[in-house]
Design a protein around this motif. Sequence first.
Motif, PDB file in Angstrom:
ATOM      1  N   MET A   1     -37.667  -1.900   1.447  1.00  0.00           N
ATOM      2  CA  MET A   1     -37.129  -1.652   0.115  1.00  0.00           C
ATOM      3  C   MET A   1     -35.611  -1.814   0.093  1.00  0.00           C
ATOM      4  O   MET A   1     -35.045  -2.364  -0.849  1.00  0.00           O
ATOM      5  N   LYS A   2     -34.967  -1.333   1.158  1.00  0.00           N
ATOM      6  CA  LYS A   2     -33.509  -1.457   1.237  1.00  0.00           C
ATOM      7  C   LYS A   2     -33.103  -2.912   1.357  1.00  0.00           C
ATOM      8  O   LYS A   2     -32.119  -3.351   0.755  1.00  0.00           O
ATOM      9  N   LYS A   3     -33.882  -3.685   2.115  1.00  0.00           N
ATOM     10  CA  LYS A   3     -33.582  -5.097   2.327  1.00  0.00           C
ATOM     11  C   LYS A   3     -33.580  -5.874   1.031  1.00  0.00           C
ATOM     12  O   LYS A   3     -32.721  -6.743   0.794  1.00  0.00           O
ATOM     13  N   TYR A   4     -34.536  -5.593   0.152  1.00  0.00           N
ATOM     14  CA  TYR A   4     -34.665  -6.344  -1.092  1.00  0.00           C
ATOM     15  C   TYR A   4     -34.094  -5.604  -2.309  1.00  0.00           C
ATOM     16  O   TYR A   4     -34.297  -6.013  -3.442  1.00  0.00           O
ATOM     17  N   GLY A   5     -33.389  -4.502  -2.039  1.00  0.00           N
ATOM     18  CA  GLY A   5     -32.756  -3.776  -3.138  1.00  0.00           C
ATOM     19  C   GLY A   5     -33.712  -3.091  -4.072  1.00  0.00           C
ATOM     20  O   GLY A   5     -33.454  -2.976  -5.280  1.00  0.00           O
ATOM     21  N   ILE A   6     -34.829  -2.653  -3.529  1.00  0.00           N
ATOM     22  CA  ILE A   6     -35.832  -1.978  -4.361  1.00  0.00           C
ATOM     23  C   ILE A   6     -35.631  -0.470  -4.258  1.00  0.00           C
ATOM     24  O   ILE A   6     -35.517   0.079  -3.154  1.00  0.00           O
ATOM     25  N   ALA A   7     -35.578   0.190  -5.390  1.00  0.00           N
ATOM     26  CA  ALA A   7     -35.398   1.644  -5.415  1.00  0.00           C
ATOM     27  C   ALA A   7     -36.633   2.303  -6.013  1.00  0.00           C
ATOM     28  O   ALA A   7     -37.270   1.756  -6.931  1.00  0.00           O
ATOM     29  N   ALA A   8     -36.973   3.439  -5.457  1.00  0.00           N
ATOM     30  CA  ALA A   8     -38.128   4.171  -5.977  1.00  0.00           C
ATOM     31  C   ALA A   8     -37.820   4.704  -7.368  1.00  0.00           C
ATOM     32  O   ALA A   8     -36.696   5.086  -7.678  1.00  0.00           O
ATOM     33  N   ARG A   9     -38.825   4.688  -8.207  1.00  0.00           N
ATOM     34  CA  ARG A   9     -38.654   5.221  -9.556  1.00  0.00           C
ATOM     35  C   ARG A   9     -38.625   6.743  -9.509  1.00  0.00           C
ATOM     36  O   ARG A   9     -39.486   7.369  -8.899  1.00  0.00           O
ATOM     37  N   CYS A  10     -37.627   7.325 -10.149  1.00  0.00           N
ATOM     38  CA  CYS A  10     -37.510   8.792 -10.148  1.00  0.00           C
ATOM     39  C   CYS A  10     -38.617   9.410 -10.992  1.00  0.00           C
ATOM     40  O   CYS A  10     -38.928   8.918 -12.080  1.00  0.00           O
ATOM     41  N   LYS A  11     -39.189  10.443 -10.477  1.00  0.00           N
ATOM     42  CA  LYS A  11     -40.240  11.142 -11.200  1.00  0.00           C
ATOM     43  C   LYS A  11     -39.629  11.968 -12.323  1.00  0.00           C
ATOM     44  O   LYS A  11     -38.643  12.688 -12.134  1.00  0.00           O
ATOM     45  N   LYS A  12     -40.178  11.808 -13.521  1.00  0.00           N
ATOM     46  CA  LYS A  12     -39.661  12.550 -14.657  1.00  0.00           C
ATOM     47  C   LYS A  12     -39.964  14.039 -14.516  1.00  0.00           C
ATOM     48  O   LYS A  12     -41.035  14.424 -14.036  1.00  0.00           O
ATOM     49  N   LYS A  13     -39.005  14.818 -14.932  1.00  0.00           N
ATOM     50  CA  LYS A  13     -39.194  16.259 -14.903  1.00  0.00           C
ATOM     51  C   LYS A  13     -40.291  16.664 -15.886  1.00  0.00           C
ATOM     52  O   LYS A  13     -40.320  16.195 -17.015  1.00  0.00           O
ATOM     53  N   ARG A  14     -41.194  17.495 -15.444  1.00  0.00           N
ATOM     54  CA  ARG A  14     -42.311  17.915 -16.285  1.00  0.00           C
ATOM     55  C   ARG A  14     -41.802  18.682 -17.496  1.00  0.00           C
ATOM     56  O   ARG A  14     -41.024  19.620 -17.384  1.00  0.00           O
ATOM     57  N   TYR A  15     -42.258  18.235 -18.676  1.00  0.00           N
ATOM     58  CA  TYR A  15     -41.824  18.892 -19.915  1.00  0.00           C
ATOM     59  C   TYR A  15     -42.598  20.191 -20.113  1.00  0.00           C
ATOM     60  O   TYR A  15     -43.824  20.226 -19.970  1.00  0.00           O
ATOM     61  N   ILE A  16     -41.869  21.246 -20.429  1.00  0.00           N
ATOM     62  CA  ILE A  16     -42.493  22.535 -20.705  1.00  0.00           C
ATOM     63  C   ILE A  16     -42.079  22.970 -22.101  1.00  0.00           C
ATOM     64  O   ILE A  16     -40.898  23.140 -22.385  1.00  0.00           O
ATOM     65  N   TYR A  17     -43.063  23.106 -22.981  1.00  0.00           N
ATOM     66  CA  TYR A  17     -42.775  23.496 -24.353  1.00  0.00           C
ATOM     67  C   TYR A  17     -42.219  24.916 -24.379  1.00  0.00           C
ATOM     68  O   TYR A  17     -42.863  25.853 -23.908  1.00  0.00           O
ATOM     69  N   PRO A  18     -41.007  25.095 -24.909  1.00  0.00           N
ATOM     70  CA  PRO A  18     -40.377  26.414 -24.855  1.00  0.00           C
ATOM     71  C   PRO A  18     -40.852  27.374 -25.932  1.00  0.00           C
ATOM     72  O   PRO A  18     -40.579  28.565 -25.879  1.00  0.00           O
ATOM     73  N   GLY A  19     -41.588  26.862 -26.938  1.00  0.00           N
ATOM     74  CA  GLY A  19     -41.978  27.711 -28.055  1.00  0.00           C
ATOM     75  C   GLY A  19     -40.858  27.767 -29.077  1.00  0.00           C
ATOM     76  O   GLY A  19     -39.683  27.684 -28.738  1.00  0.00           O
ATOM     77  N   LYS A  20     -41.221  27.895 -30.346  1.00  0.00           N
ATOM     78  CA  LYS A  20     -40.229  27.858 -31.401  1.00  0.00           C
ATOM     79  C   LYS A  20     -40.251  29.090 -32.299  1.00  0.00           C
ATOM     80  O   LYS A  20     -39.423  29.212 -33.184  1.00  0.00           O
ATOM     81  N   ALA A  21     -41.217  29.964 -32.112  1.00  0.00           N
ATOM     82  CA  ALA A  21     -41.328  31.125 -32.992  1.00  0.00           C
ATOM     83  C   ALA A  21     -40.127  32.044 -32.821  1.00  0.00           C
ATOM     84  O   ALA A  21     -39.641  32.263 -31.707  1.00  0.00           O
ATOM     85  N   SER A  22     -39.650  32.572 -33.944  1.00  0.00           N
ATOM     86  CA  SER A  22     -38.505  33.485 -33.891  1.00  0.00           C
ATOM     87  C   SER A  22     -38.889  34.816 -33.263  1.00  0.00           C
ATOM     88  O   SER A  22     -38.073  35.486 -32.639  1.00  0.00           O
ATOM     89  N   THR A  23     -40.125  35.208 -33.448  1.00  0.00           N
ATOM     90  CA  THR A  23     -40.630  36.421 -32.811  1.00  0.00           C
ATOM     91  C   THR A  23     -41.924  36.082 -32.080  1.00  0.00           C
ATOM     92  O   THR A  23     -42.848  35.540 -32.667  1.00  0.00           O
ATOM     93  N   VAL A  24     -41.960  36.364 -30.803  1.00  0.00           N
ATOM     94  CA  VAL A  24     -43.129  36.051 -29.972  1.00  0.00           C
ATOM     95  C   VAL A  24     -43.817  37.345 -29.564  1.00  0.00           C
ATOM     96  O   VAL A  24     -43.158  38.330 -29.219  1.00  0.00           O
ATOM     97  N   VAL A  25     -45.145  37.334 -29.615  1.00  0.00           N
ATOM     98  CA  VAL A  25     -45.932  38.498 -29.196  1.00  0.00           C
ATOM     99  C   VAL A  25     -46.785  38.113 -27.996  1.00  0.00           C
ATOM    100  O   VAL A  25     -47.031  36.936 -27.747  1.00  0.00           O
TER     101      VAL A  25
END
Length: 212
Positions: A1-25
């Motif tokens: 990979m180094k010889k041909y200038g190939i780089a590994a694709r970075c793994k995307k950070k897993r999305y975590i829904y934070p919630g939007k409710a003003s009051t959570v129970v």
Amino acid sequence: MKKYGIAARCKKKRYIYPGKASTVVPNLLRAQQKQAENGTCVQKFEAEVVFSDIFEICLADRTKVRGCFALWKRTRHILSLAFDYRMQADLVVSAIEQMHFDVPGSIFHSDQGRQYGAAQTRAALLEKGFIRSMSRAGTPTDNGYAERFVGTFKQAVAERRRDRTLGHFLQASENWINFSHRLRPHEGLGNCSPDQFATNHGLPPAPYLSLL
């Protein structure tokens, strides 16, 4: 990979829904389940549970319509179904106010969408005598009954044909919901329809649900 200038694709950070409710129970259903698994809950939890969620469909002209519903866990009846072009708290309040469900102390379970945490939604639930419960942020499996209904409804109504007007879509939705109550078998109900299951257990069948 180094010889041909190939780089590994970075793994995307897993999305975590934070919630939007003003009051959570807390998620009362999960808390009760954990107590039962730990052997600390001696008496079976008998509170009625109503699940709710908001979903989106597109008409033939690509107009977006949002829907909100309330589903009674025990019988799988759809207690209410409201539609609007906007996804605001008014939509949830409309679904709550349509419900004919007089069981004080029942649990109303939803996700952490801001519409469910709005002041008018909390007031409407308090007036109906519901106890609020919410799924964990980014965990749709906590609201599995609602998620399954959305998938079934979209496949049976919204995706089967593209209605050109909201009126046509509401009529198709009304026909399917009431058919589902009377005749559509549910595996979770022993292959009975919601009305049949209710009759077998001394419960009233659902009234005709009108959307027009």
